[in-house]
Design a protein around this motif. Structure first.
Motif, PDB file in Angstrom:
ATOM      1  N   SER A  88      19.327 -12.505  10.801  1.00 31.03           N
ATOM      2  CA  SER A  88      18.056 -12.859  10.142  1.00 31.03           C
ATOM      3  C   SER A  88      17.333 -11.534   9.532  1.00 31.03           C
ATOM      4  O   SER A  88      17.813 -10.743  10.006  1.00 31.03           O
ATOM      5  N   LEU A  89      16.768 -11.858   8.353  1.00 25.94           N
ATOM      6  CA  LEU A  89      15.873 -10.931   8.130  1.00 25.94           C
ATOM      7  C   LEU A  89      14.779 -10.585   9.366  1.00 25.94           C
ATOM      8  O   LEU A  89      14.507 -11.391  10.103  1.00 25.94           O
ATOM      9  N   PRO A  90      14.340  -9.284   9.477  1.00 26.11           N
ATOM     10  CA  PRO A  90      13.268  -9.194  10.710  1.00 26.11           C
ATOM     11  C   PRO A  90      11.887  -9.692  10.560  1.00 26.11           C
ATOM     12  O   PRO A  90      11.300  -9.656  11.234  1.00 26.11           O
ATOM     13  N   GLY A  91      11.460 -10.071   9.265  1.00 28.01           N
ATOM     14  CA  GLY A  91      10.427 -10.745   8.800  1.00 28.01           C
ATOM     15  C   GLY A  91      10.461 -10.790   7.272  1.00 28.01           C
ATOM     16  O   GLY A  91      10.955  -9.959   6.569  1.00 28.01           O
ATOM     17  N   HIS A  92       9.554 -11.745   6.736  1.00 27.56           N
ATOM     18  CA  HIS A  92       9.645 -11.791   5.272  1.00 27.56           C
ATOM     19  C   HIS A  92       8.383 -12.608   4.833  1.00 27.56           C
ATOM     20  O   HIS A  92       7.576 -13.458   5.909  1.00 27.56           O
ATOM     21  N   PRO A  93       7.780 -12.735   3.757  1.00 29.48           N
ATOM     22  CA  PRO A  93       6.708 -13.333   3.134  1.00 29.48           C
ATOM     23  C   PRO A  93       6.944 -14.882   3.388  1.00 29.48           C
ATOM     24  O   PRO A  93       7.849 -15.360   3.541  1.00 29.48           O
ATOM     25  N   SER A  94       5.877 -15.595   3.406  1.00 26.97           N
ATOM     26  CA  SER A  94       5.867 -16.930   3.706  1.00 26.97           C
ATOM     27  C   SER A  94       6.507 -17.931   2.651  1.00 26.97           C
ATOM     28  O   SER A  94       6.905 -18.906   2.796  1.00 26.97           O
ATOM     29  N   ILE A  95       6.578 -17.326   1.496  1.00 27.12           N
ATOM     30  CA  ILE A  95       6.843 -18.160   0.301  1.00 27.12           C
ATOM     31  C   ILE A  95       8.354 -17.956   0.190  1.00 27.12           C
ATOM     32  O   ILE A  95       8.630 -17.105  -0.536  1.00 27.12           O
ATOM     33  N   SER A  96       9.068 -18.711   0.676  1.00 24.29           N
ATOM     34  CA  SER A  96      10.608 -18.327   0.695  1.00 24.29           C
ATOM     35  C   SER A  96      11.328 -18.543  -0.680  1.00 24.29           C
ATOM     36  O   SER A  96      12.606 -18.280  -0.814  1.00 24.29           O
ATOM     37  N   TRP A 116       9.798  -5.234  15.202  1.00 23.74           N
ATOM     38  CA  TRP A 116       9.962  -5.352  13.818  1.00 23.74           C
ATOM     39  C   TRP A 116      10.668  -4.123  13.195  1.00 23.74           C
ATOM     40  O   TRP A 116      10.327  -3.087  13.755  1.00 23.74           O
ATOM     41  N   LYS A 117      11.847  -4.323  12.536  1.00 23.21           N
ATOM     42  CA  LYS A 117      12.418  -3.156  12.115  1.00 23.21           C
ATOM     43  C   LYS A 117      12.395  -3.261  10.336  1.00 23.21           C
ATOM     44  O   LYS A 117      12.248  -4.562   9.773  1.00 23.21           O
ATOM     45  N   PRO A 118      12.529  -2.421   9.737  1.00 20.32           N
ATOM     46  CA  PRO A 118      12.364  -2.509   8.327  1.00 20.32           C
ATOM     47  C   PRO A 118      13.552  -3.365   7.606  1.00 20.32           C
ATOM     48  O   PRO A 118      14.748  -3.298   8.247  1.00 20.32           O
ATOM     49  N   ALA A 119      13.278  -3.970   6.784  1.00 14.57           N
ATOM     50  CA  ALA A 119      14.337  -5.091   6.133  1.00 14.57           C
ATOM     51  C   ALA A 119      15.114  -4.528   4.980  1.00 14.57           C
ATOM     52  O   ALA A 119      16.251  -4.911   4.909  1.00 14.57           O
ATOM     53  N   HIS A 188       5.229  -7.174  23.340  1.00  9.95           N
ATOM     54  CA  HIS A 188       6.544  -6.827  22.501  1.00  9.95           C
ATOM     55  C   HIS A 188       6.908  -8.191  22.037  1.00  9.95           C
ATOM     56  O   HIS A 188       7.298  -9.385  22.560  1.00  9.95           O
ATOM     57  N   SER A 189       6.611  -8.082  20.535  1.00  8.60           N
ATOM     58  CA  SER A 189       6.767  -9.340  19.842  1.00  8.60           C
ATOM     59  C   SER A 189       7.759  -9.201  18.306  1.00  8.60           C
ATOM     60  O   SER A 189       7.823  -8.107  17.999  1.00  8.60           O
ATOM     61  N   PHE A 190       8.433 -10.233  18.110  1.00 10.00           N
ATOM     62  CA  PHE A 190       9.174 -10.140  16.937  1.00 10.00           C
ATOM     63  C   PHE A 190       8.137 -10.418  15.728  1.00 10.00           C
ATOM     64  O   PHE A 190       8.295  -9.639  14.674  1.00 10.00           O
ATOM     65  N   LEU A 191       7.397 -11.308  15.659  1.00  2.00           N
ATOM     66  CA  LEU A 191       6.414 -11.621  14.877  1.00  2.00           C
ATOM     67  C   LEU A 191       5.128 -11.762  15.574  1.00  2.00           C
ATOM     68  O   LEU A 191       4.756 -12.163  16.453  1.00  2.00           O
ATOM     69  N   ARG A 192       3.812 -11.318  14.561  1.00  2.00           N
ATOM     70  CA  ARG A 192       2.752 -11.964  15.241  1.00  2.00           C
ATOM     71  C   ARG A 192       1.824 -12.127  14.092  1.00  2.00           C
ATOM     72  O   ARG A 192       1.901 -11.621  12.675  1.00  2.00           O
ATOM     73  N   MET A 193       0.657 -13.117  14.234  1.00  2.00           N
ATOM     74  CA  MET A 193      -0.115 -13.384  13.203  1.00  2.00           C
ATOM     75  C   MET A 193      -1.620 -13.602  13.993  1.00  2.00           C
ATOM     76  O   MET A 193      -1.615 -14.094  15.085  1.00  2.00           O
ATOM     77  N   ILE A 194      -2.638 -13.471  12.928  1.00  2.72           N
ATOM     78  CA  ILE A 194      -3.949 -13.491  13.862  1.00  2.72           C
ATOM     79  C   ILE A 194      -4.854 -14.328  12.709  1.00  2.72           C
ATOM     80  O   ILE A 194      -4.698 -14.200  11.484  1.00  2.72           O
ATOM     81  N   CYS A 203      -4.606 -15.691  17.896  1.00  4.03           N
ATOM     82  CA  CYS A 203      -3.549 -15.189  17.797  1.00  4.03           C
ATOM     83  C   CYS A 203      -2.240 -15.925  18.186  1.00  4.03           C
ATOM     84  O   CYS A 203      -2.196 -16.746  18.864  1.00  4.03           O
ATOM     85  N   PHE A 204      -1.242 -15.631  17.285  1.00  2.00           N
ATOM     86  CA  PHE A 204       0.126 -16.182  17.597  1.00  2.00           C
ATOM     87  C   PHE A 204       1.156 -15.023  17.800  1.00  2.00           C
ATOM     88  O   PHE A 204       1.042 -14.123  17.120  1.00  2.00           O
ATOM     89  N   LEU A 205       2.084 -15.049  18.748  1.00  2.00           N
ATOM     90  CA  LEU A 205       3.048 -14.300  18.972  1.00  2.00           C
ATOM     91  C   LEU A 205       4.331 -15.046  19.111  1.00  2.00           C
ATOM     92  O   LEU A 205       4.408 -15.767  19.782  1.00  2.00           O
ATOM     93  N   TRP A 206       5.424 -14.534  18.548  1.00  2.00           N
ATOM     94  CA  TRP A 206       6.836 -14.953  18.695  1.00  2.00           C
ATOM     95  C   TRP A 206       7.546 -13.936  19.647  1.00  2.00           C
ATOM     96  O   TRP A 206       7.655 -12.660  19.392  1.00  2.00           O
TER      97      TRP A 206
END
Length: 220
Positions: A88-96, A116-119, A188-194, A203-206
């Motif tokens: 998987s990509l380590p993270g990406h914008p929400s507009i796929s 997170w790691k650079p994509a 220690h989270s892969f993704l996070r949003m606030i 807050c949300f943590l993955w």
């Protein structure tokens, strides 16, 4: 544009016909740069269409023979390909439906957590002022430049650094104290949003299922 094989040689892109052909033209106005159009999301948000000289990046899409991805590849197509390999990509914008080129040009980002790691790795750009392509680790796109300054460079292809696809738990909590804020930042989270409104902050943590949002070191 694109990459084609001819014998043992690799022929890389030919957009120079639209580029400056003399020293005088090299000083042309920035708004005259050739404009790449990918997913079109930025034009949708601004409620305007592409103007001037532009081209669509559909032909610059897919996984290339050199292992890099075409800048016109949509995020969801990269994710679909990686998913089949357990990646998987380590993270990406929400507009796929956005493209990799639009992602980097707009300086967009995902919601990466502490794990997170650079994509992206190396990138190939076309310098419209010189008409030459170059390989770079660092992108010439920067929030210190104006959009018009960035348009001098067209991203052609990019190296993607995927990570192992892992199942996660998503946890949510309100931020009501300094301890809550520390938990959001240090967990220690892969993704996070606030999300912040006039009445609350959520807050949300993955996280890995065993972590449950804890701050202890993650397993190797």
């Amino acid at each position: 544009g694109g990459v084609r094989r001819k014998g043992e040689k690799e022929i890389v892109y030919s957009l120079e016909a639209s580029l400056p052909s003399s020293a005088d033209e090299e000083e042309r106005q920035e708004q005259d740069w050739l404009l790449p159009v990918g997913g079109g999301w930025s034009f949708f948000l601004r409620r305007r269409r592409a103007r001037g000289c532009f081209f669509t990046t559909h032909s610059l899409s897919g996984l290339l023979p050199n292992g890099r991805w075409g800048a016109g590849t949509r995020i969801r197509d990269v994710q679909s390909s990686l998913c089949r390999e357990g990646l998987s990509l380590p993270g990406h914008p929400s507009i796929s439906t956005s493209t990799l080129g639009g992602w980097l040009f707009s300086l967009s980002h995902g919601s990466g957590g502490t794990l997170w790691k650079p994509a992206f790795g190396k990138k190939v750009f076309l310098d419209q002022q010189t008409g030459k392509t170059f390989l770079a680790d660092k992108s010439p796109y920067s929030d210190l430049k104006s959009e018009e300054e960035q348009r001098r460079y067209i991203l052609l292809e990019v190296e993607v650094h995927p990570v192992r696809n892992e199942e996660c738990d998503r946890i949510a909590f309100d931020v009501e104290s300094e301890e809550d804020a520390r938990r959001y930042i240090q967990s220690h989270s892969f993704l996070r949003m606030i999300f912040v409104t006039a009445t609350c902050c959520v807050c949300f943590l993955w996280v890995r299922p065993a972590d449950d949002g804890g701050t202890s070191p993650p397993p190797p």
